[in-house]
Enzyme design. Structure first.
Site, PDB file in Angstrom:
ATOM      1  N   THR A 322       0.838  -1.198   0.000  1.00 59.86           N
ATOM      2  CA  THR A 322       0.000   0.000   0.000  1.00 59.86           C
ATOM      3  C   THR A 322       0.872   1.246   0.000  1.00 59.86           C
ATOM      4  O   THR A 322       2.028   1.214   0.413  1.00 59.86           O
ATOM      5  CB  THR A 322      -0.897   0.061   1.245  1.00 59.86           C
ATOM      6  OG1 THR A 322      -0.092   0.370   2.409  1.00 59.86           O
ATOM      7  CG2 THR A 322      -1.632  -1.236   1.477  1.00 59.86           C
ATOM      8  N   ASP A 323       0.312   2.341  -0.451  1.00 60.66           N
ATOM      9  CA  ASP A 323       0.913   3.629  -0.142  1.00 60.66           C
ATOM     10  C   ASP A 323       0.704   3.853   1.357  1.00 60.66           C
ATOM     11  O   ASP A 323      -0.026   3.111   2.023  1.00 60.66           O
ATOM     12  CB  ASP A 323       0.256   4.731  -0.971  1.00 60.66           C
ATOM     13  CG  ASP A 323       1.176   5.931  -1.189  1.00 60.66           C
ATOM     14  OD1 ASP A 323       2.173   6.059  -0.448  1.00 60.66           O
ATOM     15  OD2 ASP A 323       0.898   6.745  -2.090  1.00 60.66           O
ATOM     16  N   ALA A 324       1.357   4.867   1.909  1.00 59.04           N
ATOM     17  CA  ALA A 324       1.309   5.080   3.362  1.00 59.04           C
ATOM     18  C   ALA A 324      -0.133   5.204   3.839  1.00 59.04           C
ATOM     19  O   ALA A 324      -0.904   6.022   3.325  1.00 59.04           O
ATOM     20  CB  ALA A 324       2.097   6.324   3.729  1.00 59.04           C
ATOM     21  N   LEU A 325      -0.485   4.398   4.822  1.00 56.88           N
ATOM     22  CA  LEU A 325      -1.860   4.398   5.316  1.00 56.88           C
ATOM     23  C   LEU A 325      -2.164   5.577   6.235  1.00 56.88           C
ATOM     24  O   LEU A 325      -3.323   5.762   6.633  1.00 56.88           O
ATOM     25  CB  LEU A 325      -2.153   3.078   6.039  1.00 56.88           C
ATOM     26  CG  LEU A 325      -2.171   1.835   5.136  1.00 56.88           C
ATOM     27  CD1 LEU A 325      -2.421   0.578   5.959  1.00 56.88           C
ATOM     28  CD2 LEU A 325      -3.218   1.967   4.033  1.00 56.88           C
TER      29      LEU A 325
END
Length: 623
Positions: A322-325
């Site tokens: 994921t991209d940064a959550l």
């Protein structure tokens, strides 16, 4: 000019992608305990150690950079078998310090029950998004500069920059790079991708992305295509909101998905990063957010996008991260536990920055996250088999890239080797060649400067740019006199006085303003430049300064230092317009002096003084 060849040619990584599913099936035949489940979940987490305060500072106020591993974080990694960490500029001060920190991190992982090495990741795209010290490593001028060289140089600079960045990261003990960006930037108002993209032609983006990815991975550094299924046609920064792309499936296939599909079919990308973006044509299902509102699932939380499309239809066998959550595109709408469970349910292998761990009071949050996923498995919301297969995939890539073999008992050997292999003359030569080959003469023909121009007034958006261009012009043409006004402390009276004494004026423009990813992420959202004028005020002023300069009968140069979309709006009246696609600066030792410089400014000085010719082609259309 002769181009250096820095690429090595190991065994093709495609073999790994073919063999992994068979290995995963074999591994899943073994007995599976709850302890193994917890360990597998922890392998799927990549934490941020940018800051940590154990001195009584409040958690929300913590800005103590982690440059040596705190015992609390070391224990956390060992106890839970955490799978990876992401490093930021604040973690990275010098070659010796970076190697020692990464060594400490890997030793902590080695003490865990899993014995699995860590993925140590970084956003090292080149250009504006670059985390290691620019004076000690090779930063380049970024992807759009590479795109500007495509017509004359093909994929050469993509291959070379990928190889150099990959080799330098490996020498520092960083094994995973969140690059290249293969978003097709066809939206002039895109606030976050823009110059980080190779351009707006999806076929060119596809070729350059594959070349740069291959260059990195051939050096032993895992590369990451991002941001799937595409962040190029948005006008919202997903750090600050939740963008939506409303194109139909045919258009998405032809543009946004094309670069990802090209690399999957012709290369072996180790990772693909998700985008916090809604794509109704790909998934029109709804999810209830923490405010009780129903909305389209963002790609990061969409099984239709990550599993059905990316994994099954497109055939991607690598790791989905994921991209940064903590970005607002997710964190403003979903709790950390909901986001983590939903992204694992969607098919993501690794959750990046799922929780803040910057204070001793935060550390229990990791166990709570793992427990939430365990409970989701127990109640059947998450598949135990998929969790296990995902963790097996992660372990496979760690083994394939031989990450465990890179952990030395003594760091001095790595430090000595890195000192001779980082930011070398050969690497810096390629960096300068790229910056020079990218410079584009958009219109006008007043390059090089005419011999009658003895005095040049520079107007730059930032003080460092003023100093860099002045320094480089003094080296390229010692007889040229320069004065520089920075928008950091712009005063109209000073401009008028200096204008009278100048033979020509050069004005630099940065559009759009720097985004959060260039600073490092969400923790910098309130950062200010300290400039007298805001970026918007600077842009409004530029046409006035051009008019004033022309009224004084001065030759006017306009230089786009970032994306060139606003040239037609801002540069009307300028005699000559150039695009350079970058404005990075750093300190450099020259003899006994320390000067401010930057590859784009050095290249611009050479173009202006006739030592080089502008060869670049615009990789985007001006509107």
């Amino acid at each position: 000019m002769k181009q250096p060849n820095l690429l090595s040619f190991p065994v093709q990584l495609v073999i790994a992608a073919i063999l992994f599913p068979l290995m995963a099936l074999t591994a899943c035949s073994k007995p599976y305990t709850e302890a193994q489940l917890r360990e597998d979940i922890a392998q799927k987490l990549m934490i941020d150690i940018r800051y940590f305060c154990n001195d009584g500072t409040a958690a929300k106020s913590c800005r103590a950079s982690v440059t040596s591993l705190p015992q609390e974080i070391s224990d956390l990694i060992s106890e839970y078998s955490v799978g990876g960490v992401i490093l930021f500029q604040e973690n990275l001060q010098s070659i010796e310090q970076i190697i020692r920190l990464n060594h400490q991190l890997q030793l902590a992982a080695k003490q865990s029950n899993s014995k699995q090495p860590l993925f140590i990741g970084i956003d090292q795209e080149g250009g504006r998004v670059f985390r290691t010290p620019r004076d000690q490593t090779t930063a380049f001028t970024g992807n759009m500069a590479i795109g500007a060289t495509y017509k004359n140089y093909g994929s050469h600079f993509a291959e070379q920059s990928g190889a150099i960045i990959g080799a330098e990261l490996k020498a520092l003990g960083i094994n995973l790079n969140f690059a290249p960006t293969v978003d097709v930037n066809n939206n002039p108002e895109n606030p976050v991708i823009n110059v980080r993209s190779y351009g707006e032609d999806p076929h060119v983006v596809a070729k350059l992305g594959l070349a740069q990815l291959t260059g990195m991975q051939q050096q032993g550094t895992l590369a990451t295509l991002k941001h799937f299924p595409g962040h190029g046609d948005t006008h919202v920064d997903s750090h600050l909101g939740l963008p939506k792309v409303s194109h139909d499936r045919a258009r998405i296939d032809a543009v946004e998905l094309l670069p990802f599909r090209h690399s999957i079919e012709h290369g072996a990308p180790a990772m693909i990063m998700t985008a916090h973006i809604q794509y109704p044509a790909l998934d029109d299902s709804q999810i209830i957010d923490i405010n009780g509102h129903s909305q389209y699932r963002p790609a990061t939380l969409s099984r239709a996008i990550l599993t059905d499309l990316l994994r099954n239809e497109m055939g991607f066998q690598g790791i989905i991260i994921t991209d940064a959550l903590d970005m607002a595109g997710i964190s403003h709408f979903f709790s950390p536990k909901q986001a983590l469970i939903e992204t694992f349910k969607a098919g993501a292998d690794i959750a990046l920055m799922p929780i803040r761990l910057h204070h001793p009071d935060d550390l229990n949050g990791l166990e709570e996250l793992i427990e939430a996923v365990v409970n989701a498995v127990k109640r059947g919301e998450l598949s135990e088999t998929e969790i296990r297969q995902s963790a097996d995939r992660i372990r496979h890539y760690k083994q394939h890239y031989q990450l465990a073999d890179r952990i030395l008992d003594e760091t001095s050997q790595s430090i000595n080797k890195a000192r001779t292999s980082l930011g070398t003359k050969q690497h810096k030569m390629v960096e300068q060649q790229l910056a020079e080959a990218a410079i584009t003469l958009v219109r006008g023909d007043n390059v090089p400067l005419d011999d009658t121009i003895k005095s040049l007034l520079l107007v730059m958006p930032e003080r460092s740019g003023c100093m860099a261009l002045q320094n480089e012009l003094s080296y390229a043409q010692p007889l040229l006199t320069t004065e520089c006004i920075s928008m950091d402390d712009y005063q109209a009276e000073a401009f008028s006085v200096r204008l009278k004494a100048a033979d020509a004026v050069l004005l630099g423009s940065i559009t759009p303003a720097a985004s959060l990813v260039e600073f490092g992420g969400m923790y910098d959202r309130n950062q200010t430049t300290g400039a007298r004028l805001t970026p918007q005020q600077q842009q409004q002023l530029l046409p006035q300064l051009i008019s004033q300069s022309k009224a004084s009968d001065k030759l006017v140069y306009f230089v786009s230092l970032r994306t060139p979309y606003d040239i037609n709006l801002l540069a009307n009246g300028a005699d000559t317009v150039l695009a350079v696609y970058g404005y990075n600066t750093h300190l450099e030792h020259r003899g006994s002096n320390q000067v401010v410089t930057g590859p784009a400014f050095a290249a611009l000085a050479r173009i202006l003084t006739g030592l080089a010719q502008p060869e670049g082609e615009l990789p985007v259309n001006l509107h």
